[in-house]
Design a protein around this motif. Sequence first.
Motif, PDB file in Angstrom:
ATOM      1  N   UNK A 120     -30.506 -88.818  -3.749  1.00 51.51           N
ATOM      2  CA  UNK A 120     -29.753 -88.558  -4.975  1.00 51.51           C
ATOM      3  C   UNK A 120     -28.567 -87.640  -4.689  1.00 51.51           C
ATOM      4  N   UNK A 121     -28.800 -86.620  -3.859  1.00 50.54           N
ATOM      5  CA  UNK A 121     -27.771 -85.605  -3.628  1.00 50.54           C
ATOM      6  C   UNK A 121     -26.729 -86.002  -2.579  1.00 50.54           C
ATOM      7  N   UNK A 122     -27.021 -86.967  -1.743  1.00 47.08           N
ATOM      8  CA  UNK A 122     -26.191 -87.182  -0.548  1.00 47.08           C
ATOM      9  C   UNK A 122     -24.853 -87.863  -0.811  1.00 47.08           C
ATOM     10  N   UNK A 123     -24.716 -88.628  -1.878  1.00 46.26           N
ATOM     11  CA  UNK A 123     -23.493 -89.423  -2.070  1.00 46.26           C
ATOM     12  C   UNK A 123     -22.284 -88.542  -2.359  1.00 46.26           C
ATOM     13  N   UNK A 124     -21.163 -88.897  -1.768  1.00 50.93           N
ATOM     14  CA  UNK A 124     -19.898 -88.243  -2.072  1.00 50.93           C
ATOM     15  C   UNK A 124     -19.285 -88.940  -3.287  1.00 50.93           C
ATOM     16  N   UNK A 125     -18.445 -88.244  -4.041  1.00 47.17           N
ATOM     17  CA  UNK A 125     -17.949 -88.791  -5.307  1.00 47.17           C
ATOM     18  C   UNK A 125     -16.630 -89.540  -5.158  1.00 47.17           C
ATOM     19  N   UNK A 126     -16.616 -90.868  -5.363  1.00 46.10           N
ATOM     20  CA  UNK A 126     -15.346 -91.595  -5.343  1.00 46.10           C
ATOM     21  C   UNK A 126     -14.423 -91.175  -6.480  1.00 46.10           C
ATOM     22  N   UNK A 363     -33.585 -83.912 -11.304  1.00 42.57           N
ATOM     23  CA  UNK A 363     -32.502 -83.894 -12.293  1.00 42.57           C
ATOM     24  C   UNK A 363     -31.786 -82.552 -12.307  1.00 42.57           C
ATOM     25  N   UNK A 364     -32.528 -81.463 -12.191  1.00 45.43           N
ATOM     26  CA  UNK A 364     -31.938 -80.126 -12.124  1.00 45.43           C
ATOM     27  C   UNK A 364     -31.010 -80.018 -10.914  1.00 45.43           C
ATOM     28  N   UNK A 365     -31.492 -80.474  -9.762  1.00 44.25           N
ATOM     29  CA  UNK A 365     -30.695 -80.402  -8.533  1.00 44.25           C
ATOM     30  C   UNK A 365     -29.436 -81.250  -8.641  1.00 44.25           C
ATOM     31  N   UNK A 366     -29.544 -82.460  -9.225  1.00 38.52           N
ATOM     32  CA  UNK A 366     -28.382 -83.335  -9.384  1.00 38.52           C
ATOM     33  C   UNK A 366     -27.351 -82.699 -10.303  1.00 38.52           C
ATOM     34  N   UNK A 367     -27.821 -82.097 -11.415  1.00 41.82           N
ATOM     35  CA  UNK A 367     -26.928 -81.435 -12.369  1.00 41.82           C
ATOM     36  C   UNK A 367     -26.200 -80.274 -11.705  1.00 41.82           C
ATOM     37  N   UNK A 368     -26.943 -79.462 -10.993  1.00 40.35           N
ATOM     38  CA  UNK A 368     -26.354 -78.298 -10.333  1.00 40.35           C
ATOM     39  C   UNK A 368     -25.360 -78.725  -9.253  1.00 40.35           C
ATOM     40  N   UNK A 369     -25.694 -79.780  -8.509  1.00 41.32           N
ATOM     41  CA  UNK A 369     -24.796 -80.267  -7.458  1.00 41.32           C
ATOM     42  C   UNK A 369     -23.465 -80.721  -8.045  1.00 41.32           C
ATOM     43  N   UNK A 370     -23.509 -81.385  -9.205  1.00 43.67           N
ATOM     44  CA  UNK A 370     -22.268 -81.829  -9.854  1.00 43.67           C
ATOM     45  C   UNK A 370     -21.417 -80.630 -10.242  1.00 43.67           C
TER      46      UNK A 370
END
Length: 390
Positions: A120-126, A363-370
Amino acid sequence: MLLGLGLIMFLGWLSGSFIQRIGIPRLVAYLLIGIVLGPSMLDILDENLLKIAGEVRQIALMIILIKAGLTLDYRDLLKVGKPAVLMCFIPALLEILGIGIVGHYILGITYAESLLLGSVLAAVSPAVLVPRMVGLIDREKGTEKGIPQMILAGGTADDILIFVLFAAFMQVNQEGTFSASLLLSVPITIVFGMLIGGVTGGILSWISRRYKLSNEMLLILSIAMSLVMMGLEKPINNWIPYSGVLAVLTCHLFLREKCPDSATQLANVFNRIWSYAEIFLFACLGVTVNPFYILKAGWRVLMVIGLGLIFRMLGVFLSIFRAGFNRHEIIFIMGSYIPKATVQASLGGIPLMVGFASGELILVAATLAILITAPLGALFIDLYADQLLE
Protein backbone atom coordinates in the motif's frame (compact mmCIF):
# COMPACT_ATOMS: atom_id res chain seq x y z
CA MET A 1 -23.55 18.61 -5.84
CA LEU A 2 -23.19 21.86 -7.80
CA LEU A 3 -22.64 23.79 -4.57
CA GLY A 4 -19.89 21.37 -3.56
CA LEU A 5 -18.15 21.59 -6.95
CA GLY A 6 -18.31 25.38 -6.80
CA LEU A 7 -16.88 25.48 -3.28
CA ILE A 8 -14.05 23.13 -4.19
CA MET A 9 -13.09 25.17 -7.25
CA PHE A 10 -13.40 28.61 -5.61
CA LEU A 11 -11.77 27.77 -2.28
CA GLY A 12 -9.15 25.67 -4.05
CA TRP A 13 -8.22 28.53 -6.36
CA LEU A 14 -8.22 31.07 -3.52
CA SER A 15 -6.15 29.01 -1.07
CA GLY A 16 -3.86 27.71 -3.84
CA SER A 17 -3.06 31.24 -5.01
CA PHE A 18 -2.26 32.30 -1.45
CA ILE A 19 -0.19 29.29 -0.46
CA GLN A 20 1.88 29.41 -3.65
CA ARG A 21 3.03 32.92 -2.76
CA ILE A 22 4.75 31.61 0.35
CA GLY A 23 6.58 28.92 -1.63
CA ILE A 24 4.31 25.92 -0.93
CA PRO A 25 2.85 23.94 -3.86
CA ARG A 26 -0.83 24.51 -4.62
CA LEU A 27 -1.65 20.83 -4.21
CA VAL A 28 -1.20 21.18 -0.44
CA ALA A 29 -4.03 23.73 -0.35
CA TYR A 30 -6.25 21.58 -2.57
CA LEU A 31 -5.64 18.56 -0.33
CA LEU A 32 -6.50 20.54 2.82
CA ILE A 33 -9.66 21.99 1.25
CA GLY A 34 -10.86 18.46 0.49
CA ILE A 35 -10.16 17.35 4.07
CA VAL A 36 -11.94 20.37 5.61
CA LEU A 37 -15.02 20.16 3.35
CA GLY A 38 -15.18 16.35 3.51
CA PRO A 39 -17.08 14.03 5.87
CA SER A 40 -14.28 13.94 8.46
CA MET A 41 -14.67 17.65 9.31
CA LEU A 42 -17.33 20.09 8.04
CA ASP A 43 -19.18 17.43 6.01
CA ILE A 44 -20.85 19.93 3.68
CA LEU A 45 -20.28 18.11 0.39
CA ASP A 46 -23.22 16.36 -1.23
CA GLU A 47 -23.30 12.59 -0.78
CA ASN A 48 -23.51 12.10 -4.56
CA LEU A 49 -20.31 14.10 -5.01
CA LEU A 50 -18.55 11.87 -2.47
CA LYS A 51 -19.71 8.81 -4.40
CA ILE A 52 -18.15 10.03 -7.64
CA ALA A 53 -14.95 11.33 -6.02
CA GLY A 54 -13.11 8.20 -7.18
CA GLU A 55 -14.23 8.70 -10.80
CA VAL A 56 -13.23 12.39 -10.64
CA ARG A 57 -9.75 11.37 -9.48
CA GLN A 58 -9.54 8.85 -12.33
CA ILE A 59 -10.43 11.51 -14.92
CA ALA A 60 -7.88 13.94 -13.50
CA LEU A 61 -5.25 11.17 -13.49
CA MET A 62 -6.16 10.40 -17.11
CA ILE A 63 -5.47 14.03 -18.06
CA ILE A 64 -1.98 13.99 -16.58
CA LEU A 65 -1.25 10.70 -18.38
CA ILE A 66 -2.33 12.28 -21.68
CA LYS A 67 -0.05 15.24 -20.93
CA ALA A 68 2.81 12.85 -20.20
CA GLY A 69 2.32 10.88 -23.42
CA LEU A 70 2.17 14.03 -25.54
CA THR A 71 5.37 15.36 -23.96
CA LEU A 72 7.56 12.31 -23.35
CA ASP A 73 10.04 11.41 -26.08
CA TYR A 74 10.81 7.69 -25.75
CA ARG A 75 14.14 8.23 -27.57
CA ASP A 76 15.39 10.21 -24.56
CA LEU A 77 14.34 7.32 -22.35
CA LEU A 78 16.23 4.82 -24.52
CA LYS A 79 19.36 6.92 -24.11
CA VAL A 80 19.20 6.36 -20.34
CA GLY A 81 19.14 2.59 -20.89
CA LYS A 82 19.29 0.11 -18.02
CA PRO A 83 18.69 2.61 -15.16
CA ALA A 84 15.33 3.55 -16.69
CA VAL A 85 14.27 -0.10 -16.61
CA LEU A 86 15.55 -0.71 -13.06
CA MET A 87 13.74 2.39 -11.77
CA CYS A 88 10.44 0.77 -12.78
CA PHE A 89 10.63 -1.95 -10.12
CA ILE A 90 13.75 -1.93 -7.90
CA PRO A 91 12.75 1.02 -5.60
CA ALA A 92 9.21 -0.31 -5.07
CA LEU A 93 10.35 -3.89 -4.41
CA LEU A 94 12.98 -2.79 -1.88
CA GLU A 95 10.47 -0.56 -0.07
CA ILE A 96 7.93 -3.39 0.17
CA LEU A 97 10.60 -5.82 1.37
CA GLY A 98 11.93 -3.30 3.90
CA ILE A 99 8.49 -2.50 5.33
CA GLY A 100 7.68 -6.22 5.29
CA ILE A 101 10.59 -6.83 7.64
CA VAL A 102 10.56 -3.78 9.93
CA GLY A 103 6.74 -3.63 10.13
CA HIS A 104 6.65 -7.08 11.72
CA TYR A 105 8.98 -6.04 14.53
CA ILE A 106 7.94 -2.40 15.05
CA LEU A 107 4.15 -2.76 14.68
CA GLY A 108 3.81 -6.31 15.97
CA ILE A 109 1.92 -7.61 12.93
CA THR A 110 2.56 -10.76 10.89
CA TYR A 111 4.94 -10.77 7.93
CA ALA A 112 1.98 -11.23 5.57
CA GLU A 113 0.25 -8.14 7.01
CA SER A 114 3.53 -6.25 6.91
CA LEU A 115 4.04 -7.03 3.23
CA LEU A 116 0.45 -5.94 2.53
CA LEU A 117 1.19 -2.66 4.32
CA GLY A 118 4.33 -2.30 2.22
CA SER A 119 2.39 -2.80 -1.02
CA VAL A 120 0.00 0.00 0.00
CA LEU A 121 2.76 2.42 0.97
CA ALA A 122 5.31 1.70 -1.76
CA ALA A 123 3.73 3.36 -4.81
CA VAL A 124 4.99 6.75 -5.93
CA SER A 125 2.32 9.30 -6.90
CA PRO A 126 1.84 10.03 -10.62
CA ALA A 127 -0.47 12.90 -9.62
CA VAL A 128 2.53 14.68 -8.07
CA LEU A 129 5.27 13.44 -10.40
CA VAL A 130 3.77 13.65 -13.88
CA PRO A 131 2.87 17.35 -14.09
CA ARG A 132 6.20 18.32 -12.55
CA MET A 133 8.28 16.09 -14.80
CA VAL A 134 6.33 17.32 -17.84
CA GLY A 135 7.09 20.87 -16.73
CA LEU A 136 10.82 20.06 -16.49
CA ILE A 137 10.73 18.50 -19.96
CA ASP A 138 9.06 21.65 -21.33
CA ARG A 139 11.79 23.76 -19.72
CA GLU A 140 14.51 21.30 -20.83
CA LYS A 141 15.76 20.80 -17.28
CA GLY A 142 17.74 17.58 -17.01
CA THR A 143 16.49 16.36 -20.39
CA GLU A 144 19.98 15.95 -21.84
CA LYS A 145 20.42 12.90 -19.60
CA GLY A 146 16.74 11.96 -19.73
CA ILE A 147 16.19 12.50 -16.00
CA PRO A 148 12.55 13.73 -15.98
CA GLN A 149 11.65 11.18 -18.67
CA MET A 150 13.14 8.37 -16.58
CA ILE A 151 11.34 9.47 -13.41
CA LEU A 152 8.06 9.87 -15.29
CA ALA A 153 8.21 6.42 -16.90
CA GLY A 154 9.44 4.75 -13.70
CA GLY A 155 6.63 6.26 -11.65
CA THR A 156 3.98 5.00 -14.08
CA ALA A 157 5.34 1.44 -14.26
CA ASP A 158 5.87 1.47 -10.49
CA ASP A 159 2.09 1.75 -9.93
CA ILE A 160 1.26 -1.17 -12.22
CA LEU A 161 3.62 -3.44 -10.27
CA ILE A 162 2.17 -2.23 -6.95
CA PHE A 163 -1.43 -3.06 -7.91
CA VAL A 164 -0.42 -6.61 -8.86
CA LEU A 165 1.60 -7.17 -5.66
CA PHE A 166 -1.22 -5.71 -3.55
CA ALA A 167 -3.61 -8.28 -5.05
CA ALA A 168 -1.10 -11.04 -4.31
CA PHE A 169 -0.64 -10.04 -0.65
CA MET A 170 -4.41 -9.61 -0.20
CA GLN A 171 -4.75 -13.23 -1.34
CA VAL A 172 -2.06 -14.35 1.09
CA ASN A 173 -3.81 -12.62 4.01
CA GLN A 174 -7.25 -13.93 3.05
CA GLU A 175 -6.43 -17.50 2.12
CA GLY A 176 -2.98 -18.10 3.54
CA THR A 177 -1.73 -19.14 0.08
CA PHE A 178 0.21 -17.43 -2.67
CA SER A 179 -0.42 -17.74 -6.39
CA ALA A 180 2.63 -17.31 -8.63
CA SER A 181 0.25 -16.61 -11.52
CA LEU A 182 -0.38 -13.15 -10.04
CA LEU A 183 3.28 -12.25 -10.50
CA LEU A 184 3.25 -13.66 -14.03
CA SER A 185 0.43 -11.25 -14.79
CA VAL A 186 2.82 -8.27 -14.52
CA PRO A 187 4.44 -8.66 -17.98
CA ILE A 188 1.04 -9.60 -19.49
CA THR A 189 -0.48 -6.42 -18.03
CA ILE A 190 2.30 -4.28 -19.51
CA VAL A 191 2.25 -5.91 -22.96
CA PHE A 192 -1.54 -5.93 -23.28
CA GLY A 193 -1.86 -2.34 -22.02
CA MET A 194 0.76 -1.13 -24.50
CA LEU A 195 -0.85 -3.14 -27.30
CA ILE A 196 -4.31 -1.61 -26.81
CA GLY A 197 -2.77 1.83 -26.35
CA GLY A 198 -0.65 1.47 -29.49
CA VAL A 199 -3.59 0.33 -31.63
CA THR A 200 -5.78 3.15 -30.31
CA GLY A 201 -2.98 5.66 -30.86
CA GLY A 202 -2.58 4.41 -34.43
CA ILE A 203 -6.30 4.84 -35.10
CA LEU A 204 -6.28 8.32 -33.56
CA SER A 205 -3.24 9.34 -35.64
CA TRP A 206 -4.77 7.99 -38.85
CA ILE A 207 -8.06 9.83 -38.28
CA SER A 208 -6.18 13.05 -37.48
CA ARG A 209 -4.12 12.89 -40.69
CA ARG A 210 -6.87 11.52 -42.94
CA TYR A 211 -9.51 14.09 -42.03
CA LYS A 212 -7.19 16.96 -41.01
CA LEU A 213 -8.93 17.35 -37.67
CA SER A 214 -9.01 20.71 -35.91
CA ASN A 215 -7.50 20.96 -32.42
CA GLU A 216 -11.00 20.96 -30.91
CA MET A 217 -12.03 17.75 -32.68
CA LEU A 218 -8.72 16.04 -31.85
CA LEU A 219 -9.20 17.06 -28.21
CA ILE A 220 -12.67 15.49 -28.11
CA LEU A 221 -11.43 12.27 -29.72
CA SER A 222 -8.41 12.08 -27.40
CA ILE A 223 -10.54 12.43 -24.27
CA ALA A 224 -13.22 10.04 -25.56
CA MET A 225 -10.74 7.29 -26.45
CA SER A 226 -8.88 7.75 -23.17
CA LEU A 227 -12.10 7.42 -21.17
CA VAL A 228 -12.88 4.19 -23.05
CA MET A 229 -9.39 2.77 -22.39
CA MET A 230 -9.61 3.62 -18.68
CA GLY A 231 -13.18 2.34 -18.44
CA LEU A 232 -12.32 -0.98 -20.07
CA GLU A 233 -9.93 -1.90 -17.27
CA LYS A 234 -12.51 -3.57 -14.99
CA PRO A 235 -14.34 -5.67 -17.61
CA ILE A 236 -11.16 -6.68 -19.46
CA ASN A 237 -9.39 -7.68 -16.23
CA ASN A 238 -11.99 -10.41 -15.79
CA TRP A 239 -10.42 -12.09 -18.84
CA ILE A 240 -6.84 -10.88 -19.12
CA PRO A 241 -4.59 -8.51 -17.08
CA TYR A 242 -4.78 -5.01 -18.55
CA SER A 243 -3.72 -1.51 -17.46
CA GLY A 244 -5.82 1.43 -18.66
CA VAL A 245 -3.18 3.79 -17.26
CA LEU A 246 -0.48 2.33 -19.50
CA ALA A 247 -2.83 2.21 -22.49
CA VAL A 248 -3.60 5.95 -22.25
CA LEU A 249 0.09 6.80 -21.93
CA THR A 250 1.08 4.57 -24.88
CA CYS A 251 -1.74 5.91 -27.07
CA HIS A 252 -0.51 9.49 -26.78
CA LEU A 253 3.14 8.50 -27.13
CA PHE A 254 2.09 6.98 -30.47
CA LEU A 255 0.18 10.13 -31.42
CA ARG A 256 3.24 12.25 -30.62
CA GLU A 257 5.38 10.06 -32.85
CA LYS A 258 3.00 10.06 -35.84
CA CYS A 259 1.56 13.61 -35.60
CA PRO A 260 4.15 15.72 -33.73
CA ASP A 261 2.68 19.12 -34.67
CA SER A 262 -0.85 18.16 -33.64
CA ALA A 263 0.48 16.55 -30.46
CA THR A 264 2.32 19.74 -29.48
CA GLN A 265 -0.81 21.85 -29.94
CA LEU A 266 -2.90 19.30 -28.06
CA ALA A 267 -0.37 19.26 -25.21
CA ASN A 268 -0.76 23.04 -24.83
CA VAL A 269 -4.54 22.62 -24.53
CA PHE A 270 -4.17 19.93 -21.88
CA ASN A 271 -1.75 22.13 -19.95
CA ARG A 272 -4.59 24.64 -19.54
CA ILE A 273 -7.11 21.92 -18.66
CA TRP A 274 -4.75 20.54 -16.02
CA SER A 275 -4.85 23.80 -14.02
CA TYR A 276 -8.54 23.05 -13.31
CA ALA A 277 -8.31 19.27 -13.10
CA GLU A 278 -5.54 19.50 -10.50
CA ILE A 279 -7.91 21.20 -8.04
CA PHE A 280 -10.44 18.38 -8.27
CA LEU A 281 -7.83 15.62 -8.16
CA PHE A 282 -6.30 16.67 -4.86
CA ALA A 283 -9.52 17.97 -3.29
CA CYS A 284 -11.24 14.65 -4.03
CA LEU A 285 -8.18 12.91 -2.63
CA GLY A 286 -8.49 15.00 0.54
CA VAL A 287 -12.15 13.99 0.88
CA THR A 288 -11.03 10.37 1.42
CA VAL A 289 -8.51 11.31 4.13
CA ASN A 290 -9.55 11.17 7.78
CA PRO A 291 -7.12 13.40 9.72
CA PHE A 292 -8.32 12.03 13.06
CA TYR A 293 -6.79 8.68 12.21
CA ILE A 294 -3.44 10.37 12.56
CA LEU A 295 -4.01 10.74 16.31
CA LYS A 296 -3.97 6.94 16.50
CA ALA A 297 -0.79 6.59 14.45
CA GLY A 298 1.92 7.07 17.04
CA TRP A 299 5.65 7.08 16.50
CA ARG A 300 5.76 3.44 15.33
CA VAL A 301 3.81 4.12 12.13
CA LEU A 302 5.92 7.21 11.46
CA MET A 303 9.06 5.12 11.90
CA VAL A 304 7.84 2.46 9.45
CA ILE A 305 7.01 5.11 6.83
CA GLY A 306 10.41 6.74 7.31
CA LEU A 307 12.31 3.45 7.11
CA GLY A 308 10.30 2.52 4.02
CA LEU A 309 11.46 5.74 2.34
CA ILE A 310 15.06 4.91 3.23
CA PHE A 311 14.70 1.51 1.54
CA ARG A 312 13.14 3.27 -1.50
CA MET A 313 16.05 5.74 -1.68
CA LEU A 314 18.45 2.80 -1.55
CA GLY A 315 16.56 1.18 -4.45
CA VAL A 316 16.78 4.38 -6.49
CA PHE A 317 20.50 4.67 -5.77
CA LEU A 318 21.15 1.06 -6.82
CA SER A 319 19.14 1.62 -10.03
CA ILE A 320 21.15 4.66 -11.15
CA PHE A 321 24.56 3.80 -9.65
CA ARG A 322 27.38 4.35 -12.16
CA ALA A 323 24.91 5.50 -14.82
CA GLY A 324 26.66 8.79 -15.54
CA PHE A 325 24.67 11.02 -13.18
CA ASN A 326 26.51 13.52 -10.99
CA ARG A 327 25.93 13.93 -7.26
CA HIS A 328 23.34 16.69 -7.62
CA GLU A 329 21.34 14.71 -10.17
CA ILE A 330 21.37 11.59 -7.97
CA ILE A 331 20.02 13.63 -5.05
CA PHE A 332 17.25 15.03 -7.24
CA ILE A 333 16.23 11.61 -8.62
CA MET A 334 16.14 10.12 -5.12
CA GLY A 335 14.11 13.01 -3.71
CA SER A 336 11.64 12.92 -6.59
CA TYR A 337 10.60 9.40 -5.61
CA ILE A 338 9.29 10.52 -2.20
CA PRO A 339 5.66 11.63 -2.88
CA LYS A 340 2.77 9.23 -2.30
CA ALA A 341 -0.91 10.06 -2.79
CA THR A 342 -3.23 8.54 -5.39
CA VAL A 343 -2.51 4.83 -4.97
CA GLN A 344 -2.49 5.10 -1.16
CA ALA A 345 -5.93 6.77 -1.27
CA SER A 346 -7.20 4.02 -3.59
CA LEU A 347 -5.84 1.01 -1.70
CA GLY A 348 -5.52 2.19 1.90
CA GLY A 349 -9.10 1.45 2.96
CA ILE A 350 -9.52 -1.94 1.25
CA PRO A 351 -8.00 -4.16 3.99
CA LEU A 352 -10.31 -2.51 6.56
CA MET A 353 -13.36 -3.01 4.33
CA VAL A 354 -12.46 -6.69 3.92
CA GLY A 355 -12.24 -7.05 7.70
CA PHE A 356 -8.50 -7.65 8.25
CA ALA A 357 -7.35 -7.18 11.84
CA SER A 358 -4.62 -4.81 10.64
CA GLY A 359 -7.01 -2.90 8.34
CA GLU A 360 -7.31 0.23 10.48
CA LEU A 361 -3.54 0.33 11.03
CA ILE A 362 -2.95 0.14 7.26
CA LEU A 363 -5.48 2.95 6.64
CA VAL A 364 -3.80 5.11 9.30
CA ALA A 365 -0.39 4.53 7.70
CA ALA A 366 -1.71 5.30 4.19
CA THR A 367 -3.36 8.53 5.42
CA LEU A 368 -0.23 9.66 7.22
CA ALA A 369 1.98 8.81 4.23
CA ILE A 370 -0.17 11.01 1.97
CA LEU A 371 -0.19 13.99 4.32
CA ILE A 372 3.57 13.86 4.89
CA THR A 373 5.12 12.74 1.61
CA ALA A 374 2.88 14.39 -1.03
CA PRO A 375 3.65 17.97 0.11
CA LEU A 376 7.24 17.09 1.00
CA GLY A 377 7.99 15.49 -2.39
CA ALA A 378 6.26 18.25 -4.34
CA LEU A 379 8.13 20.92 -2.38
CA PHE A 380 11.46 19.19 -2.99
CA ILE A 381 10.91 19.03 -6.76
CA ASP A 382 9.59 22.59 -7.02
CA LEU A 383 12.32 24.14 -4.87
CA TYR A 384 15.40 22.19 -5.95
CA ALA A 385 14.90 21.26 -9.61
CA ASP A 386 16.57 24.47 -10.82
CA GLN A 387 19.47 24.07 -8.41
CA LEU A 388 20.20 20.40 -8.99
CA LEU A 389 19.49 19.91 -12.70
CA GLU A 390 21.32 21.39 -15.67
